[in-house]
Write a protein that holds these residues in place. Structure first.
Motif, PDB file in Angstrom:
ATOM      1  N   GLY A   4       7.737 -12.287  -4.054  1.00 44.87           N
ATOM      2  CA  GLY A   4       6.839 -12.538  -5.164  1.00 44.87           C
ATOM      3  C   GLY A   4       5.376 -12.307  -4.865  1.00 44.87           C
ATOM      4  N   CYS A   5       5.034 -12.077  -3.633  1.00 45.10           N
ATOM      5  CA  CYS A   5       3.630 -11.903  -3.277  1.00 45.10           C
ATOM      6  C   CYS A   5       3.061 -10.610  -3.849  1.00 45.10           C
ATOM      7  CB  CYS A   5       3.470 -11.927  -1.759  1.00 45.10           C
ATOM      8  SG  CYS A   5       1.764 -11.778  -1.202  1.00 45.10           S
ATOM      9  N   ARG A   6       3.833  -9.548  -3.821  1.00 47.71           N
ATOM     10  CA  ARG A   6       3.374  -8.251  -4.339  1.00 47.71           C
ATOM     11  C   ARG A   6       4.418  -7.704  -5.292  1.00 47.71           C
ATOM     12  NH1 ARG A   6       0.910  -4.395  -0.253  1.00 47.71           N
ATOM     13  NH2 ARG A   6       1.207  -3.002  -1.990  1.00 47.71           N
ATOM     14  N   GLY A   7       4.369  -8.202  -6.499  1.00 47.43           N
ATOM     15  CA  GLY A   7       5.295  -7.715  -7.515  1.00 47.43           C
ATOM     16  C   GLY A   7       6.744  -8.043  -7.216  1.00 47.43           C
ATOM     17  N   GLY A   8       6.982  -9.133  -6.509  1.00 45.48           N
ATOM     18  CA  GLY A   8       8.339  -9.535  -6.191  1.00 45.48           C
ATOM     19  C   GLY A   8       8.908  -8.876  -4.951  1.00 45.48           C
ATOM     20  N   ARG A   9       8.151  -7.973  -4.344  1.00 46.27           N
ATOM     21  CA  ARG A   9       8.635  -7.308  -3.128  1.00 46.27           C
ATOM     22  C   ARG A   9       8.399  -8.221  -1.928  1.00 46.27           C
ATOM     23  NH1 ARG A   9       5.300  -2.281  -4.481  1.00 46.27           N
ATOM     24  NH2 ARG A   9       4.455  -2.768  -2.466  1.00 46.27           N
ATOM     25  N   PRO A  10       9.312  -8.224  -0.972  1.00 49.97           N
ATOM     26  CA  PRO A  10       9.145  -9.088   0.197  1.00 49.97           C
ATOM     27  C   PRO A  10       7.914  -8.693   1.010  1.00 49.97           C
ATOM     28  CG  PRO A  10      11.072  -7.676   0.438  1.00 49.97           C
ATOM     29  CD  PRO A  10      10.537  -7.445  -0.933  1.00 49.97           C
ATOM     30  N   ALA A  11       7.127  -9.705   1.371  1.00 43.49           N
ATOM     31  CA  ALA A  11       5.883  -9.475   2.107  1.00 43.49           C
ATOM     32  C   ALA A  11       5.809 -10.415   3.305  1.00 43.49           C
ATOM     33  CB  ALA A  11       4.688  -9.711   1.190  1.00 43.49           C
ATOM     34  N   ILE A  12       4.994 -10.030   4.263  1.00 44.93           N
ATOM     35  CA  ILE A  12       4.775 -10.852   5.450  1.00 44.93           C
ATOM     36  C   ILE A  12       3.989 -12.093   5.031  1.00 44.93           C
ATOM     37  CG2 ILE A  12       3.708 -10.932   7.738  1.00 44.93           C
ATOM     38  CD1 ILE A  12       6.069  -8.930   7.482  1.00 44.93           C
ATOM     39  N   ARG A  13       4.488 -13.241   5.424  1.00 44.16           N
ATOM     40  CA  ARG A  13       3.839 -14.509   5.084  1.00 44.16           C
ATOM     41  C   ARG A  13       2.376 -14.499   5.527  1.00 44.16           C
ATOM     42  NH1 ARG A  13       6.947 -18.402   3.813  1.00 44.16           N
ATOM     43  NH2 ARG A  13       8.640 -17.720   5.157  1.00 44.16           N
ATOM     44  N   GLY A  14       1.497 -14.928   4.625  1.00 46.23           N
ATOM     45  CA  GLY A  14       0.077 -15.003   4.940  1.00 46.23           C
ATOM     46  C   GLY A  14      -0.657 -13.678   4.828  1.00 46.23           C
ATOM     47  N   SER A  15       0.018 -12.676   4.290  1.00 43.02           N
ATOM     48  CA  SER A  15      -0.623 -11.366   4.131  1.00 43.02           C
ATOM     49  C   SER A  15      -0.145 -10.741   2.826  1.00 43.02           C
ATOM     50  CB  SER A  15      -0.263 -10.442   5.297  1.00 43.02           C
ATOM     51  OG  SER A  15       1.034  -9.908   5.129  1.00 43.02           O
ATOM     52  N   ARG A  16      -0.680  -9.592   2.534  1.00 47.08           N
ATOM     53  CA  ARG A  16      -0.201  -8.823   1.386  1.00 47.08           C
ATOM     54  C   ARG A  16       0.541  -7.575   1.860  1.00 47.08           C
ATOM     55  NH1 ARG A  16      -1.464  -9.859  -3.487  1.00 47.08           N
ATOM     56  NH2 ARG A  16      -1.667  -7.696  -4.161  1.00 47.08           N
ATOM     57  N   ILE A  17       0.946  -7.575   3.118  1.00 48.02           N
ATOM     58  CA  ILE A  17       1.674  -6.449   3.699  1.00 48.02           C
ATOM     59  C   ILE A  17       3.154  -6.606   3.371  1.00 48.02           C
ATOM     60  CG2 ILE A  17       2.220  -5.200   5.827  1.00 48.02           C
ATOM     61  CD1 ILE A  17      -0.792  -5.256   5.067  1.00 48.02           C
ATOM     62  N   THR A  18       3.722  -5.590   2.724  1.00 43.35           N
ATOM     63  CA  THR A  18       5.134  -5.653   2.345  1.00 43.35           C
ATOM     64  C   THR A  18       6.012  -4.958   3.385  1.00 43.35           C
ATOM     65  OG1 THR A  18       5.078  -3.577   1.117  1.00 43.35           O
ATOM     66  CG2 THR A  18       4.534  -5.597  -0.110  1.00 43.35           C
ATOM     67  N   VAL A  19       7.300  -5.210   3.268  1.00 44.10           N
ATOM     68  CA  VAL A  19       8.274  -4.502   4.097  1.00 44.10           C
ATOM     69  C   VAL A  19       8.135  -3.005   3.849  1.00 44.10           C
ATOM     70  CG1 VAL A  19      10.739  -4.143   4.501  1.00 44.10           C
ATOM     71  CG2 VAL A  19       9.857  -6.464   4.193  1.00 44.10           C
ATOM     72  N   ASP A  20       7.926  -2.631   2.596  1.00 42.28           N
ATOM     73  CA  ASP A  20       7.720  -1.215   2.263  1.00 42.28           C
ATOM     74  C   ASP A  20       6.534  -0.627   3.028  1.00 42.28           C
ATOM     75  OD1 ASP A  20       9.776  -1.458   0.430  1.00 42.28           O
ATOM     76  OD2 ASP A  20       8.478  -1.429  -1.328  1.00 42.28           O
ATOM     77  N   ASP A  21       5.443  -1.388   3.127  1.00 45.93           N
ATOM     78  CA  ASP A  21       4.262  -0.907   3.850  1.00 45.93           C
ATOM     79  C   ASP A  21       4.601  -0.612   5.313  1.00 45.93           C
ATOM     80  OD1 ASP A  21       2.617  -1.242   1.568  1.00 45.93           O
ATOM     81  OD2 ASP A  21       2.097  -3.295   2.148  1.00 45.93           O
ATOM     82  N   ILE A  22       5.372  -1.501   5.912  1.00 49.10           N
ATOM     83  CA  ILE A  22       5.739  -1.325   7.321  1.00 49.10           C
ATOM     84  C   ILE A  22       6.655  -0.122   7.489  1.00 49.10           C
ATOM     85  CG2 ILE A  22       7.017  -2.381   9.235  1.00 49.10           C
ATOM     86  CD1 ILE A  22       5.773  -5.068   8.253  1.00 49.10           C
ATOM     87  N   LEU A  23       7.643   0.012   6.614  1.00 48.16           N
ATOM     88  CA  LEU A  23       8.548   1.158   6.702  1.00 48.16           C
ATOM     89  C   LEU A  23       7.808   2.468   6.459  1.00 48.16           C
ATOM     90  CD1 LEU A  23      11.706  -0.234   4.879  1.00 48.16           C
ATOM     91  CD2 LEU A  23      11.272  -0.092   7.349  1.00 48.16           C
ATOM     92  N   GLU A  24       6.871   2.455   5.529  1.00 47.99           N
ATOM     93  CA  GLU A  24       6.063   3.653   5.260  1.00 47.99           C
ATOM     94  C   GLU A  24       5.252   4.041   6.495  1.00 47.99           C
ATOM     95  OE1 GLU A  24       4.409   6.852   3.187  1.00 47.99           O
ATOM     96  OE2 GLU A  24       6.013   5.532   2.511  1.00 47.99           O
ATOM     97  N   ALA A  25       4.649   3.050   7.142  1.00 50.74           N
ATOM     98  CA  ALA A  25       3.864   3.323   8.351  1.00 50.74           C
ATOM     99  C   ALA A  25       4.751   3.927   9.442  1.00 50.74           C
ATOM    100  CB  ALA A  25       3.196   2.040   8.847  1.00 50.74           C
ATOM    101  N   LEU A  26       5.945   3.385   9.608  1.00 52.54           N
ATOM    102  CA  LEU A  26       6.873   3.941  10.597  1.00 52.54           C
ATOM    103  C   LEU A  26       7.275   5.368  10.230  1.00 52.54           C
ATOM    104  CD1 LEU A  26       9.138   0.818  11.164  1.00 52.54           C
ATOM    105  CD2 LEU A  26       7.621   1.867  12.867  1.00 52.54           C
ATOM    106  N   SER A  27       7.467   5.617   8.936  1.00 56.57           N
ATOM    107  CA  SER A  27       7.929   6.942   8.501  1.00 56.57           C
ATOM    108  C   SER A  27       6.887   8.033   8.715  1.00 56.57           C
ATOM    109  CB  SER A  27       8.364   6.907   7.037  1.00 56.57           C
ATOM    110  OG  SER A  27       7.249   6.880   6.174  1.00 56.57           O
ATOM    111  N   VAL A  28       5.612   7.651   8.777  1.00 56.53           N
ATOM    112  CA  VAL A  28       4.574   8.657   9.020  1.00 56.53           C
ATOM    113  C   VAL A  28       4.177   8.728  10.495  1.00 56.53           C
ATOM    114  CG1 VAL A  28       3.679   8.597   6.668  1.00 56.53           C
ATOM    115  CG2 VAL A  28       2.647   7.121   8.407  1.00 56.53           C
ATOM    116  N   GLY A  29       4.930   8.009  11.332  1.00 56.84           N
ATOM    117  CA  GLY A  29       4.739   8.161  12.764  1.00 56.84           C
ATOM    118  C   GLY A  29       4.001   7.054  13.489  1.00 56.84           C
ATOM    119  N   TRP A  30       3.584   6.002  12.774  1.00 56.98           N
ATOM    120  CA  TRP A  30       2.941   4.896  13.475  1.00 56.98           C
ATOM    121  C   TRP A  30       3.971   4.184  14.330  1.00 56.98           C
ATOM    122  CZ3 TRP A  30      -0.772   1.594   9.993  1.00 56.98           C
ATOM    123  CH2 TRP A  30      -1.771   2.408   9.470  1.00 56.98           C
TER     124      TRP A  30
END
Length: 77
Positions: A4-30
């Motif tokens: 529910g933190c970002r449109g119902g998408r799961p996010a890291i507690r205490g941040s606005r970083i979503t699981v999608d953000d992390i997967l996207e970062a990994l997909s571009v090589g981070w």
């Protein structure tokens, strides 16, 4: 994770970083160190997000294999 933190998408507690953000970062090589540094979140939170994504994917795969009659080992790609 905080649903529910970002449109119902799961996010890291205490941040606005979503699981999608992390997967996207990994997909571009981070790597995990870069994600940890750039998003300022702990390594364990990143690993938990990856585990969450894997569990979600397995649930979807199980759902589709049940209705398609395929075993999960046959794959979809």
């Amino acid at each position: 994770m905080v649903p529910g933190c970002r449109g119902g998408r799961p996010a890291i507690r205490g941040s606005r970083i979503t699981v999608d953000d992390i997967l996207e970062a990994l997909s571009v090589g981070w790597n995990i160190d870069e994600i940890e540094e750039n998003y300022e979140i702990p390594r364990e939170a990143i690993l938990e997000a990856i585990r969450y994504a894997l569990e979600s994917l397995r649930k979807v795969e199980t759902f589709f294999s049940y209705f398609s009659g395929k075993s999960g080992d046959e794959g979809y790609l």
